[in-house]
Design a protein around this motif. Sequence first.
Motif, mmCIF file in Angstrom:
data_model
loop_
_atom_site.group_PDB
_atom_site.id
_atom_site.type_symbol
_atom_site.label_atom_id
_atom_site.label_comp_id
_atom_site.label_asym_id
_atom_site.label_seq_id
_atom_site.Cartn_x
_atom_site.Cartn_y
_atom_site.Cartn_z
ATOM 1 N N GLY A 156 0.798 -1.224 0.000
ATOM 2 C CA GLY A 156 0.000 0.000 0.000
ATOM 3 C C GLY A 156 0.832 1.277 0.000
ATOM 4 O O GLY A 156 1.755 1.429 0.794
ATOM 5 N N GLY A 157 0.477 2.208 -0.914
ATOM 6 C CA GLY A 157 1.144 3.502 -0.961
ATOM 7 C C GLY A 157 2.503 3.493 -1.620
ATOM 8 O O GLY A 157 3.151 4.535 -1.718
ATOM 9 N N SER A 158 2.958 2.340 -2.071
ATOM 10 C CA SER A 158 4.284 2.234 -2.681
ATOM 11 C C SER A 158 4.202 2.440 -4.189
ATOM 12 O O SER A 158 3.145 2.290 -4.802
ATOM 13 C CB SER A 158 4.909 0.861 -2.377
ATOM 14 N N THR A 159 5.328 2.793 -4.791
ATOM 15 C CA THR A 159 5.440 2.931 -6.237
ATOM 16 C C THR A 159 6.356 1.849 -6.772
ATOM 17 O O THR A 159 7.499 1.710 -6.308
ATOM 18 C CB THR A 159 5.998 4.313 -6.619
ATOM 19 N N LEU A 160 5.858 1.062 -7.712
ATOM 20 C CA LEU A 160 6.614 -0.048 -8.294
ATOM 21 C C LEU A 160 7.045 0.321 -9.712
ATOM 22 O O LEU A 160 6.224 0.747 -10.525
ATOM 23 C CB LEU A 160 5.780 -1.323 -8.334
ATOM 24 N N THR A 161 8.329 0.142 -9.996
ATOM 25 C CA THR A 161 8.873 0.406 -11.321
ATOM 26 C C THR A 161 9.802 -0.734 -11.713
ATOM 27 O O THR A 161 10.777 -1.007 -11.011
ATOM 28 C CB THR A 161 9.660 1.733 -11.354
ATOM 29 N N GLY A 162 9.492 -1.410 -12.800
ATOM 30 C CA GLY A 162 10.373 -2.469 -13.290
ATOM 31 C C GLY A 162 10.520 -3.651 -12.352
ATOM 32 O O GLY A 162 11.575 -4.282 -12.296
ATOM 33 N N GLY A 177 -3.670 -0.005 -3.841
ATOM 34 C CA GLY A 177 -3.115 1.228 -3.291
ATOM 35 C C GLY A 177 -1.694 1.505 -3.718
ATOM 36 O O GLY A 177 -1.165 2.591 -3.454
ATOM 37 N N ALA A 178 -1.060 0.545 -4.382
ATOM 38 C CA ALA A 178 0.287 0.772 -4.910
ATOM 39 C C ALA A 178 0.183 1.420 -6.282
ATOM 40 O O ALA A 178 -0.759 1.173 -7.037
ATOM 41 C CB ALA A 178 1.055 -0.543 -5.004
ATOM 42 N N ARG A 179 1.156 2.241 -6.614
ATOM 43 C CA ARG A 179 1.189 2.875 -7.932
ATOM 44 C C ARG A 179 2.100 2.063 -8.837
ATOM 45 O O ARG A 179 3.280 1.861 -8.522
ATOM 46 C CB ARG A 179 1.693 4.310 -7.817
ATOM 47 N N LEU A 180 1.552 1.601 -9.950
ATOM 48 C CA LEU A 180 2.343 0.872 -10.934
ATOM 49 C C LEU A 180 2.817 1.875 -11.970
ATOM 50 O O LEU A 180 2.027 2.369 -12.781
ATOM 51 C CB LEU A 180 1.494 -0.233 -11.577
ATOM 52 N N ASP A 181 4.074 2.197 -11.919
ATOM 53 C CA ASP A 181 4.630 3.263 -12.750
ATOM 54 C C ASP A 181 4.377 2.988 -14.227
ATOM 55 O O ASP A 181 4.692 1.909 -14.733
ATOM 56 C CB ASP A 181 6.129 3.391 -12.479
ATOM 57 N N SER A 182 3.801 3.958 -14.901
ATOM 58 C CA SER A 182 3.577 3.837 -16.342
ATOM 59 C C SER A 182 4.125 5.055 -17.076
ATOM 60 O O SER A 182 3.856 5.247 -18.263
ATOM 61 C CB SER A 182 2.081 3.689 -16.642
ATOM 62 N N SER A 183 4.909 5.876 -16.361
ATOM 63 C CA SER A 183 5.401 7.115 -16.951
ATOM 64 C C SER A 183 6.748 6.949 -17.629
ATOM 65 O O SER A 183 7.207 7.826 -18.335
ATOM 66 C CB SER A 183 5.518 8.198 -15.869
ATOM 67 N N SER A 184 7.413 5.830 -17.389
ATOM 68 C CA SER A 184 8.728 5.606 -17.961
ATOM 69 C C SER A 184 8.654 4.485 -18.992
ATOM 70 O O SER A 184 7.602 3.920 -19.252
ATOM 71 C CB SER A 184 9.741 5.259 -16.858
ATOM 72 N N LEU A 196 0.664 -13.950 -10.815
ATOM 73 C CA LEU A 196 0.016 -13.100 -9.819
ATOM 74 C C LEU A 196 -1.308 -13.665 -9.317
ATOM 75 O O LEU A 196 -2.056 -12.971 -8.622
ATOM 76 C CB LEU A 196 -0.205 -11.702 -10.398
ATOM 77 N N ARG A 197 -1.600 -14.917 -9.652
ATOM 78 C CA ARG A 197 -2.780 -15.564 -9.086
ATOM 79 C C ARG A 197 -2.663 -15.551 -7.551
ATOM 80 O O ARG A 197 -1.639 -15.946 -6.992
ATOM 81 C CB ARG A 197 -2.884 -17.003 -9.573
ATOM 82 N N GLY A 198 -3.705 -15.101 -6.886
ATOM 83 C CA GLY A 198 -3.675 -14.999 -5.432
ATOM 84 C C GLY A 198 -3.390 -13.590 -4.952
ATOM 85 O O GLY A 198 -3.348 -13.337 -3.746
ATOM 86 N N ALA A 199 -3.204 -12.651 -5.903
ATOM 87 C CA ALA A 199 -2.970 -11.255 -5.550
ATOM 88 C C ALA A 199 -4.232 -10.430 -5.785
ATOM 89 O O ALA A 199 -5.046 -10.746 -6.655
ATOM 90 C CB ALA A 199 -1.816 -10.677 -6.357
ATOM 91 N N ARG A 200 -4.404 -9.375 -5.011
ATOM 92 C CA ARG A 200 -5.525 -8.454 -5.186
ATOM 93 C C ARG A 200 -5.004 -7.148 -5.777
ATOM 94 O O ARG A 200 -3.983 -6.620 -5.340
ATOM 95 C CB ARG A 200 -6.198 -8.161 -3.850
ATOM 96 N N ILE A 201 -5.725 -6.626 -6.774
ATOM 97 C CA ILE A 201 -5.391 -5.337 -7.347
ATOM 98 C C ILE A 201 -6.642 -4.483 -7.376
ATOM 99 O O ILE A 201 -7.762 -4.989 -7.259
ATOM 100 C CB ILE A 201 -4.796 -5.471 -8.776
ATOM 101 N N ASP A 202 -6.469 -3.178 -7.545
ATOM 102 C CA ASP A 202 -7.634 -2.304 -7.635
ATOM 103 C C ASP A 202 -7.929 -1.997 -9.099
ATOM 104 O O ASP A 202 -7.184 -2.394 -10.008
ATOM 105 C CB ASP A 202 -7.434 -1.025 -6.809
ATOM 106 N N SER A 203 -9.023 -1.289 -9.347
ATOM 107 C CA SER A 203 -9.475 -1.050 -10.724
ATOM 108 C C SER A 203 -8.479 -0.196 -11.501
ATOM 109 O O SER A 203 -8.273 -0.409 -12.705
ATOM 110 C CB SER A 203 -10.856 -0.395 -10.716
#
Length: 224
Positions: A156-162, A177-184, A196-203
């Motif tokens: 939650g609240g983290s930014t993931l890149t690569g 709640g994590a930000r999946l970087d799409s700007s780079s 990623l089966r077993g993981a929850r993501i938001d819309s």
Amino acid sequence: MKPPRDLDDLAFASVLRPADDADLEIDGDYERTRFDGNTFTESVATGARFLEAAFVSAAFDGARLRKVRLSDVWLEQTRLVAVDLAESFLTDVWFTGCVFAGVQAFSTQLRRVTFRGCKLDSVNFRDCTLTDVTFEDCMIRDADFAGARLTRARFGGSTLTGVDFTRVTCKDVDLRGARLDSSSEVAGIKAGYDSLRGARIDSLQLMTLAPLLAHHLGITVTDA
């Protein structure tokens, strides 16, 4: 039990003894010790044990800490650069405002570990076991979780890149709640979509991942 927000929240904080200026030792035992501003450059402390200890504004540069054991350890504003932390055991450990760069942590077992407000760059979590691990408000760049086992992990609240999730095993993993970087040029999650089966993501994350999932599955999306 909620993770502590400050060193003084820990029951053992009042009994910590200041560490001396000596370097860490192989198979050393460090109990109820506070390392304040200590710098460990290319230190070798393989197999060392830390129990109810704290590191505040410390620095590890090129240190070899393979197979160390940390239990009830607080690390605050501490820098770990090119550190070998592989095959270690971390239980009830809290990292606050720490910086990790080029850390080798493969095959490490982490249980009830919190990373809060940390920067993790090129950390090798391959084949790790992460249980009840929280990445809160962290910057996670080029981290490799390939083959790791994640149980009740939170981002939650983290930014993931690569980030690489190839062959991970997820059980009750919460990416919401994590930000999946799409700007780079590098996607937030660059590999391991099928794991990623077993993981929850938001819309919002689903919208970010949709083109990548389509490409991974060989689906061509076109309106023409």
